[in-house]
Design an enzyme around this catalytic site. Structure first.
Site, PDB file in Angstrom:
ATOM      1  N   HIS A  19       0.841  -1.211   0.000  1.00 37.35           N
ATOM      2  CA  HIS A  19       0.000   0.000   0.000  1.00 37.35           C
ATOM      3  C   HIS A  19       0.872   1.255   0.000  1.00 37.35           C
ATOM      4  O   HIS A  19       0.615   2.204  -0.738  1.00 37.35           O
ATOM      5  CB  HIS A  19      -0.887   0.053   1.253  1.00 37.35           C
ATOM      6  CG  HIS A  19      -1.926  -1.011   1.343  1.00 37.35           C
ATOM      7  ND1 HIS A  19      -2.101  -1.792   2.455  1.00 37.35           N
ATOM      8  CD2 HIS A  19      -2.871  -1.409   0.458  1.00 37.35           C
ATOM      9  CE1 HIS A  19      -3.107  -2.620   2.255  1.00 37.35           C
ATOM     10  NE2 HIS A  19      -3.593  -2.414   1.048  1.00 37.35           N
ATOM     11  N   LYS A  43     -16.281  -7.030   5.291  1.00 38.95           N
ATOM     12  CA  LYS A  43     -15.301  -7.984   5.824  1.00 38.95           C
ATOM     13  C   LYS A  43     -15.106  -7.742   7.316  1.00 38.95           C
ATOM     14  O   LYS A  43     -15.184  -6.607   7.767  1.00 38.95           O
ATOM     15  CB  LYS A  43     -13.936  -7.751   5.159  1.00 38.95           C
ATOM     16  CG  LYS A  43     -13.868  -8.026   3.698  1.00 38.95           C
ATOM     17  CD  LYS A  43     -12.435  -7.763   3.239  1.00 38.95           C
ATOM     18  CE  LYS A  43     -12.352  -7.201   1.849  1.00 38.95           C
ATOM     19  NZ  LYS A  43     -11.039  -6.685   1.509  1.00 38.95           N
ATOM     20  N   ARG A  92      -1.733  -6.231  -8.421  1.00 35.26           N
ATOM     21  CA  ARG A  92      -0.497  -6.981  -8.174  1.00 35.26           C
ATOM     22  C   ARG A  92      -0.324  -8.094  -9.200  1.00 35.26           C
ATOM     23  O   ARG A  92       0.778  -8.405  -9.608  1.00 35.26           O
ATOM     24  CB  ARG A  92      -0.529  -7.607  -6.768  1.00 35.26           C
ATOM     25  CG  ARG A  92      -0.490  -6.609  -5.645  1.00 35.26           C
ATOM     26  CD  ARG A  92      -0.966  -7.222  -4.367  1.00 35.26           C
ATOM     27  NE  ARG A  92      -2.366  -7.646  -4.501  1.00 35.26           N
ATOM     28  CZ  ARG A  92      -3.143  -8.032  -3.504  1.00 35.26           C
ATOM     29  NH1 ARG A  92      -2.663  -8.084  -2.288  1.00 35.26           N
ATOM     30  NH2 ARG A  92      -4.396  -8.377  -3.710  1.00 35.26           N
ATOM     31  N   SER A 130      -2.957  -7.709   2.940  1.00 37.09           N
ATOM     32  CA  SER A 130      -3.286  -7.541   4.360  1.00 37.09           C
ATOM     33  C   SER A 130      -3.787  -8.863   4.938  1.00 37.09           C
ATOM     34  O   SER A 130      -3.472  -9.206   6.077  1.00 37.09           O
ATOM     35  CB  SER A 130      -4.376  -6.482   4.529  1.00 37.09           C
ATOM     36  OG  SER A 130      -3.922  -5.236   4.051  1.00 37.09           O
TER      37      SER A 130
HETATM   38  O1  PNS Z   1      -9.074  -2.802  -0.082  1.00 38.52           O
HETATM   39  P1  PNS Z   1     -10.359  -3.331  -0.631  1.00 38.52           P
HETATM   40  O2  PNS Z   1     -11.148  -3.996   0.466  1.00 38.52           O
HETATM   41  O3  PNS Z   1     -10.164  -4.211  -1.824  1.00 38.52           O
HETATM   42  O4  PNS Z   1     -11.202  -2.042  -1.113  1.00 38.52           O
HETATM   43  C1  PNS Z   1     -12.471  -2.194  -1.706  1.00 38.52           C
HETATM   44  C2  PNS Z   1     -13.173  -0.841  -1.862  1.00 38.52           C
HETATM   45  C3  PNS Z   1     -13.248  -0.121  -0.524  1.00 38.52           C
HETATM   46  C4  PNS Z   1     -12.435   0.008  -2.838  1.00 38.52           C
HETATM   47  C5  PNS Z   1     -14.599  -1.120  -2.429  1.00 38.52           C
HETATM   48  O5  PNS Z   1     -15.211  -2.110  -1.659  1.00 38.52           O
HETATM   49  C6  PNS Z   1     -15.494   0.103  -2.437  1.00 38.52           C
HETATM   50  O6  PNS Z   1     -15.274   1.014  -3.191  1.00 38.52           O
HETATM   51  N1  PNS Z   1     -16.525   0.114  -1.569  1.00 38.52           N
HETATM   52  C7  PNS Z   1     -17.418   1.243  -1.413  1.00 38.52           C
HETATM   53  C8  PNS Z   1     -18.837   0.887  -1.859  1.00 38.52           C
HETATM   54  C9  PNS Z   1     -18.961   1.022  -3.354  1.00 38.52           C
HETATM   55  O7  PNS Z   1     -18.765   2.079  -3.922  1.00 38.52           O
HETATM   56  N2  PNS Z   1     -19.305  -0.114  -3.996  1.00 38.52           N
HETATM   57  C10 PNS Z   1     -19.436  -0.204  -5.429  1.00 38.52           C
HETATM   58  C11 PNS Z   1     -18.086  -0.466  -6.075  1.00 38.52           C
HETATM   59  S1  PNS Z   1     -18.260  -0.806  -7.759  1.00 38.52           S
END
Ligand code: PNS
Length: 162
Positions: A19, A43, A92, A130
């Site tokens: 990150h 999660k 990645r 993570s």
């Molecule tokens: O680190 P992560 O858990 O892969 O991040 C995922 C994240 C936070 C980027 C994604 O879950 C997100 O944007 N959530 C917010 C809700 C949202 O906008 N959902 C629609 C995405 S297409």
């Protein structure tokens, strides 16, 4: 010309060297980078949002154009409120791509004016996640070189003071 702000969203539970590598790359590319932690996460998180904010702030304190924030709800709504022009996500490996592609297309459908930019971490960090960091640490393995020392210390406090 107006400054270009980008959002780097995620759960950051906890922040890894991968990150941080992306944050550095993003901060060189954009005028301002906001690292945004999703609060209404589905999660099960190990660290509270407050703890994750603290760790991110500490780890990025030397980066003048990086700030740390939290958001709930839709990412594009948050990005619109912040007047962001871009969303930064890390890729990645090919395995990340399918999920990320689905998200970028969905976010674009919701808000066509915000571009998603994919960045790739240094090769040395390509295997770090993570989830694996937590798993390794919980089973007594070393996470040296995977996360900053401040996160290692927090993991120690969190896992061994239960
Ligand atoms: O680190 P992560 O858990 O892969 O991040 C995922 C994240 C936070 C980027 C994604 O879950 C997100 O944007 N959530 C917010 C809700 C949202 O906008 N959902 C629609 C995405 S297409």
């Amino acid at each position: 010309m107006s400054e270009v702000l980008a959002i780097y969203p995620g759960s950051f539970d906890p922040i890894t060297h991968g990150h941080l590598d992306l944050i550095e790359r993003g901060s060189r590319l954009f005028d301002h980078l906001v690292v945004a932690i999703l609060t209404n996460i589905e999660k099960q998180a190990l660290f509270t949002v407050e703890e994750r904010v603290e760790m991110l702030r500490e780890a990025t304190q030397g980066m003048a154009n990086v700030s740390v924030d939290t958001f709930s709800g839709l990412l594009v709504d948050y990005a619109r409120r912040k007047k962001a022009r871009a969303i930064v996500r890390g890729i990645r490996a090919f395995s990340d791509y399918e999920y990320e592609l689905q998200m970028v297309l969905m976010n674009r459908q919701l808000e066509p004016n915000i571009e998603t930019v994919f960045l790739t971490p240094a090769q040395a960090y390509g295997h770090i996640s993570s989830r694996l960091v937590k798993e390794i640490f919980q089973h007594g393995g070393s996470v040296k070189g995977l996360v900053p020392p401040l996160v290692e210390e927090r993991l120690r406090q969190k896992v061994f003071s239960k």
